[in-house]
Write a protein that holds these residues in place. Structure first.
Motif, PDB file in Angstrom:
ATOM      1  N   LEU A 413      29.451   4.154 -13.049  1.00 46.36           N
ATOM      2  CA  LEU A 413      28.339   5.092 -13.187  1.00 46.36           C
ATOM      3  C   LEU A 413      27.190   4.458 -13.948  1.00 46.36           C
ATOM      4  O   LEU A 413      26.011   4.612 -13.574  1.00 46.36           O
ATOM      5  N   ASP A 414      27.488   3.719 -15.008  1.00 41.77           N
ATOM      6  CA  ASP A 414      26.433   3.028 -15.762  1.00 41.77           C
ATOM      7  C   ASP A 414      25.746   1.965 -14.914  1.00 41.77           C
ATOM      8  O   ASP A 414      24.538   1.750 -15.027  1.00 41.77           O
ATOM      9  N   LEU A 415      26.514   1.264 -14.080  1.00 45.11           N
ATOM     10  CA  LEU A 415      25.910   0.287 -13.164  1.00 45.11           C
ATOM     11  C   LEU A 415      24.943   0.973 -12.212  1.00 45.11           C
ATOM     12  O   LEU A 415      23.813   0.511 -12.018  1.00 45.11           O
ATOM     13  N   ILE A 416      25.363   2.077 -11.638  1.00 50.54           N
ATOM     14  CA  ILE A 416      24.516   2.809 -10.693  1.00 50.54           C
ATOM     15  C   ILE A 416      23.257   3.320 -11.381  1.00 50.54           C
ATOM     16  O   ILE A 416      22.155   3.273 -10.820  1.00 50.54           O
ATOM     17  N   GLU A 417      23.392   3.780 -12.620  1.00 50.48           N
ATOM     18  CA  GLU A 417      22.257   4.364 -13.333  1.00 50.48           C
ATOM     19  C   GLU A 417      21.456   3.332 -14.129  1.00 50.48           C
ATOM     20  O   GLU A 417      20.396   3.645 -14.666  1.00 50.48           O
TER      21      GLU A 417
END
Length: 476
Positions: A413-417
Motif C-alpha cells: 500500500l505504501d508503494l502504491i501511495e
C-alpha cells in the motif's frame, strides 16, 4: 511522492513470493477498500499464460494463503488482474508490457526477481518508457552479497530511477509490532527518557527459525546466516531500537536517524562473534537431518550467528547489543529484549529485586511484555514480600476487531501511495553491508569454521558463553 499509482506491475508474478504473499496481500487490501477503484495490476513472468489463466492461478493462491474472512469479493479483485509474458533478458516482451500498461499512467513496479536480472530488467523498462518520471520501483532482497555487489545493483537501478522513486523492501518493517516500536518510543513520555545507557543495561535481538534449507540450498550457500538475516532484518530492528528521535514521521527524517546508528556500529573484535552449523537432532519432537546431510556435502557456511555489537555514540556507550539468529532452533521466534538496570538502592532488605525487562514479540505472536516488581498481597509484620509480575499487551486483545495483517499489505500500500518511510534507503543498505563485510573479513583472516550444534538447540555452547561472560543470559 504524492501521486498514487494507478498501475502496479508485478515481476515474477507466478513465483512463490507472489503466490504466498503479494497476491493475497493485494486481495486483502482490496477487501478492505484500501485500493483505488481504478488500480490495475499487471503480472509478468516467463510462463505463457492468458489473463484468465493468471487469474485462475491467483484465485488458487489466495484460497490457499488468505483466510476466508479476509478475501472480500474475489471476483472484484481478480478483475483487476491482467498478464503479460516476458523474459526479462530479451527485449521482445517489454513492448507488449508497455502496450498493456498504456500511456500516461502512474506506475509502481515490484521487482521480485534474482538480483542478477535487475540490470537487464531496468534497461528494458527504460527503453520502453516504463521508467520515466511517472514510475517508481520496489526491490526485493537480497540486494547483493557484499558492499561491492550491492553498489553495483544500486548503480544499475539509479541509472533509471532517482532515490526518491526507489523502494527497497524489508518485510520486517511492515510488521505491526515493528512499527509499534516507533510508537512505543516516541508517543509515550515514560519510555523515551529511560531509553539510554543510564537506564538500559543491554539489548537482545533474537530471530530463531525451526526450518532448515527448504529447497534454498544454492541461495543459502552463497549467503549464510550473517548475510541472510543479520545484514537486513536484524540491523533494521537494531536501528529502530537505537535511533534518536526523528523530527517527524517523514521518510527522510526517520531514515536519517537510522543511518546514523548503522554508521556508529563499532567494528567487531574476533571474540565478539560466534558461528554455528546445525547437525542432526530433533525439532518439535521430530528427527531432522543436519545441514551437511541436507546439502549432500561438507560446507563451512554458518547457519547460526551470535554477535555482541556496540554503538559508539552518547546514548548507547557501554550498552552491548546481543544479536543471534539461526536455523533449526527450538522455536520460531523474533523478539527484542530490553533489559533495564537495577534500582540504585533497595529499601526492601528481605526482597530480591529483579530488573525490569521489556520483551517485544514480533513473531509468531505480536505482543509487548513488561516485567516489574510488585508487593505480594497479605499482611506482614516486617517488610514486604515482593514478586515480579507481568504487564502484557497482546495486539489482538488490545485492538478488538483488528485482524492480523500480512506484513506485505502495509508495504504494498505504501508503494502504491508513494510513502517511503518503511523502506530502506541506499545509504542504510551500504552502511549495513560495510559493517557485515568487516565481520566477514575477521572470519576470513582467522579461517573461522562454524561450531556444530544439535538441531533443536539454541546454537553452540560458545554462543551461551558470549553473553554469560558479561553476566547476561539469553532470553529463551
Amino acid at each position: 511522492m504524492e501521486k498514487k499509482a494507478d498501475t502496479l506491475i508485478l515481476f515474477g508474478a507466478t513465483g512463490d513470493l507472489s503466490q504466498r504473499m503479494l497476491l493475497p496481500s493485494l486481495c486483502a487490501l482490496d477487501a478492505d477498500d484500501l485500493l483505488a477503484e481504478d488500480l490495475r495490476i499487471v503480472g509478468t513472468a516467463r510462463s505463457e499464460l492468458s489473463d484468465g489463466e493468471f487469474r485462475d492461478m491467483a484465485r488458487k493462491a489466495i484460497e490457499q494463503y488468505l483466510p476466508d474472512h479476509r478475501r472480500g469479493s474475489m471476483a472484484q479483485f481478480l478483475n483487476r488482474l491482467t498478464y503479460s509474458q516476458l523474459d526479462v533478458t530479451t527485449p521482445d516482451g517489454y513492448r507488449e508490457l508497455a502496450d498493456k500498461v498504456g500511456k500516461d499512467r502512474e506506475i509502481a513496479i515490484f521487482l521480485s526477481t534474482a538480483p542478477s536480472l535487475f540490470e537487464p530488467t531496468i534497461k528494458g523498462l527504460a527503453e520502453h518508457g516504463l521508467a520515466d518520471s511517472n514510475s517508481r520501483i520496489c526491490l526485493e532482497k537480497p540486494l547483493g552479497t557484499d558492499l561491492e555487489s550491492s553498489c553495483q545493483i544500486n548503480d544499475a537501478v539509479a541509472a533509471a530511477f532517482p532515490e526518491s522513486r526507489i523502494f527497497r523492501i524489508d518485510h520486517y518493517l511492515g510488521k505491526e509490532t515493528v512499527q509499534n516500536l516507533i510508537a512505543l518510543r516516541f508517543a509515550n513520555m515514560f519510555f523515551e527518557p529511560l531509553w539510554n545507557s543510564q537506564h538500559i543495561e543491554h539489548v537482545q535481538i533474537t530471530v530463531g527459525e525451526t526450518v532448515g534449507l527448504e529447497g534454498r540450498a544454492d541461495f543459502y550457500e552463497s549467503a549464510g546466516a550473517l548475510r541472510d538475516m543479520v545484514q537486513n532484518h536484524m540491523l533494521q530492528l537494531l536501528a529502530l531500537v537505537a535511533m534518536e528521535p526523528p523530527g517527524s514521521f517523514d521518510a527522510g527524517a526517520v531514515r536519517d536517524e537510522k543511518v546514523k546508528v548503522l554508521r556508529a556500529l563499532r567494528e567487531m573484535e574476533p571474540q565478539e562473534s560466534v558461528t554455528g552449523q546445525y547437525r542432526k537432532g530433533a525439532v518439535d519432537g521430530q528427527p531432522v537431518a543436519g545441514y551437511d546431510e541436507e546439502l549432500g556435502r561438507d560446507s563451512n557456511v554458518e547457519t547460526f550467528v551470535a554477535l555482541k555489537a556496540h554503538i559508539d555514540n552518547w546514548r548507547w556507550q557501554g550498552v552491548p547489543f546481543y544479536l543471534r539468529t539461526g536455523k533449526r532452533m527450538p522455536e520460531r521466534v523474533t523478539e527484542i529484549v530490553v533489559q533495564f538496570r537495577c534500582v540504585p538502592h533497595s529499601i526492601f532488605p528481605n526482597a530480591r529485586l529483579k530488573q525490569n525487562r521489556m520483551v517485544i514479540g514480533i513473531q509468531p505472536e505480536e505482543n509487548i511484555h513488561l516485567s516489574m516488581m510488585a508487593k505480594v498481597p497479605g499482611i506482614e509484620q516486617e517488610g514486604m514480600t515482593l514478586r515480579q509480575v507481568p504487564l502484557d499487551i497482546t495486539m489482538p486483545d488490545a485492538f478488538t476487531g483488528k485482524h492480523k495483517r500480512i506484513a506485505y499489505e502495509r508495504l504494498l500500500l505504501d508503494l502504491i501511495e508513494g510513502h517511503q518511510t518503511l523502506f530502506v534507503r541506499r545509504d542504510e543498505v551500504e552502511a549495513q553491508w560495510r559493517w557485515i563485510d568487516s565481520i566477514r573479513a575477521v572470519w576470513d583472516k582467522e579461517g573461522r569454521e562454524p561450531k556444530t550444534y544439535a538441531a533443536g538447540s539454541w546454537g553452540p555452547s560458545k554462543a551461551i558463553a558470549l553473553a554469560e561472560r558479561d553476566g547476561v543470559s539469553w532470553h529463551d
